[in-house]
Design a protein around this motif. Sequence first.
Motif, PDB file in Angstrom:
ATOM      1  N   ARG A   1       0.815  -1.217   0.000  1.00 28.75           N
ATOM      2  CA  ARG A   1       0.000   0.000   0.000  1.00 28.75           C
ATOM      3  C   ARG A   1       0.845   1.262   0.000  1.00 28.75           C
ATOM      4  N   GLY A   2       2.076   1.156   0.443  1.00 25.39           N
ATOM      5  CA  GLY A   2       2.931   2.331   0.559  1.00 25.39           C
ATOM      6  C   GLY A   2       3.810   2.612  -0.643  1.00 25.39           C
ATOM      7  N   THR A   3       3.749   1.746  -1.647  1.00 19.34           N
ATOM      8  CA  THR A   3       4.546   1.949  -2.859  1.00 19.34           C
ATOM      9  C   THR A   3       3.626   2.065  -4.074  1.00 19.34           C
ATOM     10  N   PRO A   4       4.044   2.807  -5.097  1.00 16.03           N
ATOM     11  CA  PRO A   4       3.185   3.005  -6.279  1.00 16.03           C
ATOM     12  C   PRO A   4       2.939   1.700  -7.035  1.00 16.03           C
ATOM     13  N   LEU A   5       1.738   1.557  -7.537  1.00  9.08           N
ATOM     14  CA  LEU A   5       1.396   0.391  -8.343  1.00  9.08           C
ATOM     15  C   LEU A   5       2.272   0.321  -9.589  1.00  9.08           C
ATOM     16  N   MET A   6       2.617   1.467 -10.156  1.00  8.64           N
ATOM     17  CA  MET A   6       3.483   1.483 -11.329  1.00  8.64           C
ATOM     18  C   MET A   6       4.833   0.840 -11.023  1.00  8.64           C
ATOM     19  N   LEU A   7       5.397   1.172  -9.856  1.00  8.99           N
ATOM     20  CA  LEU A   7       6.673   0.589  -9.447  1.00  8.99           C
ATOM     21  C   LEU A   7       6.549  -0.918  -9.266  1.00  8.99           C
ATOM     22  N   GLN A   8       5.442  -1.349  -8.699  1.00  9.74           N
ATOM     23  CA  GLN A   8       5.229  -2.784  -8.494  1.00  9.74           C
ATOM     24  C   GLN A   8       5.135  -3.525  -9.828  1.00  9.74           C
ATOM     25  N   LEU A   9       4.483  -2.918 -10.806  1.00 12.54           N
ATOM     26  CA  LEU A   9       4.393  -3.527 -12.134  1.00 12.54           C
ATOM     27  C   LEU A   9       5.783  -3.719 -12.744  1.00 12.54           C
ATOM     28  N   ILE A  10       6.606  -2.700 -12.638  1.00 12.40           N
ATOM     29  CA  ILE A  10       7.954  -2.764 -13.197  1.00 12.40           C
ATOM     30  C   ILE A  10       8.779  -3.832 -12.496  1.00 12.40           C
ATOM     31  N   LEU A  11       8.693  -3.880 -11.164  1.00 11.26           N
ATOM     32  CA  LEU A  11       9.480  -4.848 -10.403  1.00 11.26           C
ATOM     33  C   LEU A  11       9.031  -6.282 -10.672  1.00 11.26           C
ATOM     34  N   VAL A  12       7.718  -6.496 -10.732  1.00 10.87           N
ATOM     35  CA  VAL A  12       7.210  -7.854 -10.948  1.00 10.87           C
ATOM     36  C   VAL A  12       7.580  -8.363 -12.337  1.00 10.87           C
ATOM     37  N   TYR A  13       7.499  -7.485 -13.329  1.00 15.36           N
ATOM     38  CA  TYR A  13       7.767  -7.930 -14.699  1.00 15.36           C
ATOM     39  C   TYR A  13       9.269  -8.041 -14.990  1.00 15.36           C
ATOM     40  N   PHE A  14      10.030  -7.013 -14.624  1.00 10.68           N
ATOM     41  CA  PHE A  14      11.453  -7.004 -14.958  1.00 10.68           C
ATOM     42  C   PHE A  14      12.337  -7.611 -13.865  1.00 10.68           C
ATOM     43  N   GLY A  15      11.822  -7.657 -12.628  1.00 13.90           N
ATOM     44  CA  GLY A  15      12.624  -8.123 -11.506  1.00 13.90           C
ATOM     45  C   GLY A  15      13.230  -9.507 -11.667  1.00 13.90           C
ATOM     46  N   PRO A  16      12.429 -10.539 -11.995  1.00 15.91           N
ATOM     47  CA  PRO A  16      12.990 -11.887 -12.125  1.00 15.91           C
ATOM     48  C   PRO A  16      14.129 -11.963 -13.139  1.00 15.91           C
ATOM     49  N   GLY A  17      14.002 -11.271 -14.251  1.00 15.09           N
ATOM     50  CA  GLY A  17      15.040 -11.310 -15.277  1.00 15.09           C
ATOM     51  C   GLY A  17      16.305 -10.601 -14.850  1.00 15.09           C
ATOM     52  N   LEU A  18      16.158  -9.458 -14.161  1.00 17.85           N
ATOM     53  CA  LEU A  18      17.319  -8.671 -13.762  1.00 17.85           C
ATOM     54  C   LEU A  18      17.994  -9.203 -12.509  1.00 17.85           C
ATOM     55  N   LEU A  19      17.212  -9.710 -11.573  1.00 18.00           N
ATOM     56  CA  LEU A  19      17.767 -10.174 -10.306  1.00 18.00           C
ATOM     57  C   LEU A  19      18.148 -11.651 -10.314  1.00 18.00           C
ATOM     58  N   LEU A  20      17.368 -12.462 -11.002  1.00 12.31           N
ATOM     59  CA  LEU A  20      17.579 -13.912 -10.997  1.00 12.31           C
ATOM     60  C   LEU A  20      18.053 -14.442 -12.342  1.00 12.31           C
ATOM     61  N   ASP A  21      18.166 -13.553 -13.313  1.00  8.88           N
ATOM     62  CA  ASP A  21      18.546 -13.946 -14.675  1.00  8.88           C
ATOM     63  C   ASP A  21      17.601 -15.017 -15.221  1.00  8.88           C
ATOM     64  N   TYR A  22      16.307 -14.843 -14.883  1.00  5.74           N
ATOM     65  CA  TYR A  22      15.292 -15.792 -15.340  1.00  5.74           C
ATOM     66  C   TYR A  22      14.059 -15.015 -15.752  1.00  5.74           C
ATOM     67  N   GLN A  23      13.714 -15.102 -17.022  1.00  3.84           N
ATOM     68  CA  GLN A  23      12.549 -14.376 -17.520  1.00  3.84           C
ATOM     69  C   GLN A  23      11.292 -15.180 -17.216  1.00  3.84           C
ATOM     70  N   LEU A  24      10.686 -14.852 -16.080  1.00  2.00           N
ATOM     71  CA  LEU A  24       9.535 -15.605 -15.580  1.00  2.00           C
ATOM     72  C   LEU A  24       8.330 -15.509 -16.497  1.00  2.00           C
ATOM     73  N   TRP A  25       8.115 -14.338 -17.067  1.00  4.05           N
ATOM     74  CA  TRP A  25       6.885 -14.084 -17.809  1.00  4.05           C
ATOM     75  C   TRP A  25       7.027 -14.259 -19.316  1.00  4.05           C
ATOM     76  N   GLY A  26       8.249 -14.348 -19.804  1.00  8.05           N
ATOM     77  CA  GLY A  26       8.443 -14.436 -21.242  1.00  8.05           C
ATOM     78  C   GLY A  26       8.237 -13.081 -21.894  1.00  8.05           C
ATOM     79  N   GLY A  27       8.441 -13.006 -23.183  1.00  3.62           N
ATOM     80  CA  GLY A  27       8.315 -11.731 -23.872  1.00  3.62           C
ATOM     81  C   GLY A  27       7.029 -11.565 -24.648  1.00  3.62           C
ATOM     82  N   SER A  28       6.139 -12.532 -24.570  1.00  2.00           N
ATOM     83  CA  SER A  28       4.895 -12.467 -25.340  1.00  2.00           C
ATOM     84  C   SER A  28       3.888 -11.534 -24.678  1.00  2.00           C
ATOM     85  N   SER A  29       2.876 -11.155 -25.436  1.00  2.00           N
ATOM     86  CA  SER A  29       1.818 -10.299 -24.898  1.00  2.00           C
ATOM     87  C   SER A  29       1.047 -11.018 -23.788  1.00  2.00           C
TER      88      SER A  29
END
Length: 219
Positions: A57-85
């Motif tokens: 609740r204390g952080t912007p939803l926009m920031l959460q979207l960026i972290l959830v989508y890009f975080g696994p790839g940048l932090l774990l070197d694993y693209q969890l969601w893939g690049g598809s729509s």
Amino acid sequence: MMEQVMLELSSGFLVTIELFVLTLLGALPLGLFIAFGSMSKLKPLRFLTRAIVWVVRGTPLMLQLILVYFGPGLLLDYQLWGGSSAGRFTAVTVTFIINYACYFSEIYRGGIESISKGQYEAGQVLGLTRRQIFFKIVLLQVVKRIIPPMGNEFITLVKDTSLARIISVYELIWAGQAFIKSAGIIWPLFMTAIFYLLFSGVLVIIFGQIEKKLSYFSS
């Protein structure tokens, strides 16, 4: 041109509705579980749950979207969601569900804690179990009290769906904005406001009817 604009806006609006519905299907029940966790008598569970809610609740939803989508790839070197729509839409849906579940949990908690202890005690005197007390005495009163704040959150969710374009998910705002670059016209973007207003208006009517049906419960 009008036909093309309406076709594109309708396509984007369908994505907006899909995200809205999927978010509610996941966030409403999850929020209730989180609410129970935040009211738990187990201090570690209560502390952990409330800490998670505080962060979300204390952080912007926009920031959460960026972290959830890009975080696994940048932090774990694993693209969890893939690049598809479809992968991007899944990431958006998961983020929205977690975010709104935390907001809903506080509404649930406030509604449950607003019921006086005397009503629980009265149920016990009548020989009802805790489960029976909750579903037969407490639940409908809680529903009545949380309808107004829930209505506000639902309408906020309608507008928040526009943030999906941050990670390239095609939705209503994107559909309207695309005409600025492709055709040099801005009026389709203003038409998106009509879609949002109509959607929000329908929700206002629905919640108004629900409040009327529950009006026999005193506040």
